[in-house]
Scaffold this active site. Sequence first.
Site, PDB file in Angstrom:
ATOM      1  N   ASP A 264      -2.604  16.306 -32.362  1.00 41.10           N
ATOM      2  CA  ASP A 264      -2.765  16.125 -30.929  1.00 41.10           C
ATOM      3  C   ASP A 264      -1.506  16.668 -30.270  1.00 41.10           C
ATOM      4  OD1 ASP A 264      -3.737  15.449 -28.463  1.00 41.10           O
ATOM      5  OD2 ASP A 264      -4.242  13.387 -28.998  1.00 41.10           O
ATOM      6  N   TRP A 265      -1.610  17.038 -29.013  1.00 38.08           N
ATOM      7  CA  TRP A 265      -0.524  17.722 -28.317  1.00 38.08           C
ATOM      8  C   TRP A 265       0.665  16.773 -28.149  1.00 38.08           C
ATOM      9  CZ3 TRP A 265      -4.231  20.487 -29.593  1.00 38.08           C
ATOM     10  CH2 TRP A 265      -4.364  21.835 -29.242  1.00 38.08           C
TER      11      TRP A 265
END
Length: 741
Positions: A264-265
């Site tokens: 995930d970012w």
Amino acid sequence: MKFFQNLVWVAIFSLSGTVAAQTPVYLDETKPMEDRIEDALSRMTLEEKVALCHAQSKFSSPGVPRLGLPENWMTDGPHGIRAEVIWDEWDQAGWTNDSCMAFPALTCLAATWNPEMALLYGKSIGEEARYRNKNVLLGPGVNIYRTPLNGRNFEYMGEDPYLASEMVVPYIEGVQSNGVAACVKHYALNNQEYDRHAVNVEVSDRALYEIYLPAFKAAVQKGKAWAIMGAYNRYKNQYCCHNQYLLNDILRKEWGFDGVVISDWGGVFNTKEAAYNGLDMEFGTWTDGLTNGKGDAYSNYYLAQPFLDLLKNGTIPESVVDGKVRNILRLMFRTTMNRNRPYGSFKTPAHASAARKIAEEGIVLLQNKNNVLPIRLCETKRILVVGENAIKMMTVGGGSSSLKAQYEISPLDGLKARVGDAAEVMYARGYVGNIDGSYNGVVSKVNLAESRSADELLDEAVNKAKSADYVVFVGGLNKNSHQDCEGGDRTSYGLPYGQDRVIEALSQANPRTIVVLISGNSVAMPWIDQVPAIVEGWYCGSEAGNALASILVGDVNPSGKLPFSMYVKLEDYHAHSFNDSIVYPGLNHQQIYKDDIFVGYRWSDLHKKIRPMFSFGHGLSYTTFEYGKAEIDKKVVRQGESLRVRIPVTNTGNRSGAEIVQLYVSDLKSSLPRPKKELKGFKKVDLQPGESQIVEFEIDESKFSYFDDKKHAWVAEPGKFEILIGSSSSDIRSKVAFELE
């Protein structure tokens, strides 16, 4: 153009510059994929290998231009294709051709209880991603509805692992039929937004395997997902994006996942753990995934220069990066390197039709006293629509799923278009919520500014209600911060902005007051006995208003059913029953799932004092259905055998409709505590008035099993069981017993 030039160059010349005798193996699509992967890997330098493992922009990672291997381009979903952003910034790129079709939120898809709708959804959104030349769609999400305060529940598929499992598989198949990878998220235990970047979740192996992992397992083993996204939170004190137990032990070894693991970012925090613990591609480091960022820092990512340095000095063997590159190459060969990929299509009439169909099947009729719905236009002169959510854009906001939609039909406009000249449709604001309609560079087309006081707005709505034949209140939540929105949880269970007061006043002014809730979560309904009709309208995307209008006036017979339980008060949810912050939202970044396997209806089935307002699986129709007696093909089932269940269902009303027949399994006596019943089958059947149909199920040993954490194995324990057939988890119509030997 550069990519195709590279392909031609590699096909004609060998790496030494002499004429090639034949096409390199990695470019030859007639060769087995694994041979192509090994050939491409053997031609790459160490620097090229490392470059594949991290981002080069906000949403892309590099290929190997020298070898004609293309970049990988990600796009946020899961409800539509995100607008283009500037290469190294979160701001909009200002394109004029990147406004997409907005599809309903995944809570609405789950509420269809129809795998055919999930396949249509996946195929349609996959076509949009492919047309925009994305090869990874960041979705769908399958985290479990543990608390109604979770700001991201609207992106998920409800409280039941079996329902989520059955709905996620066709979605994946539809997306990937377009040569676009579905990236299933957020793996795992990402069940709240509060403290999501730090909280460490402690949960029993039994709850992990029975509740929180089944949809991910189905995505991998049945859906054959090509990508998985790690979660922000921690488990066993390791971040989920580089978690040995989740990614290596379970995902790779137990489930046999051969796809790519994407962070995930901003979910990566350690080079060695990222190297060894299952992560393949790192994105968004030093960002919160949406707004803040460190410009042009890609070479400093944990899997960039720090990784390369450790590889070069021998601290980490090259075999580690080779494993990651194999997974990334496999992604490429399945997507961008597949010359038979379809071309895709974008915001077409077919996609609009799909969005509307899914919304119509997902909208849930919760309550309909005295059959006040559908609205009888032939007897109606005036309809009053009240509420900010009748005009507010819901495709804008909510976090990474915020969209730049080609269009969005509001509930007010949808009803006006459908009613036409048959009746006057009036509007009153009723209340003011959040008037800021912009988010992440997308600006709402609706001006929500309002100068009148709350009392003035209420007086206007009540006065108009007195002269209306029907009042349709459209309220609920919205996509603003601390509601149905990424990055924070709701702060209370009640409706915001004083809506309860408005609903109560309207119900006193007009007995035909219909409440439409636009939301992805349950809310408190203190006025439930004062209004005859309640509709759960979800976030339904571009065609929201048209779909809602078709339900309200009866063009479409509602058939949606709730994918989660709705309770009277917050404390009725098991996670909130302990009055202990260590259970929710966590204490000092630590959290214990004391609710264990008893989530949603599994909890209220055990607790006699708790009854849902509206049960899991509940949803009314404009017709009625009668169930006959369930029958099974054997009374004694030996291990390894399947059991067939048959039950007649009849439409006893005067119009056609669809019923979702639900099958639950009850273990009457087990050595470990088990839920009173668990969903293990469902089928949606369309019936004409008076028509009967035999609904059949086949269930095997896996449907009778529980996870024994001491044995670390699924166990089907011999003994007596019951099959329960119902219209919801609390409306059981027939039971039949059998014994498992």
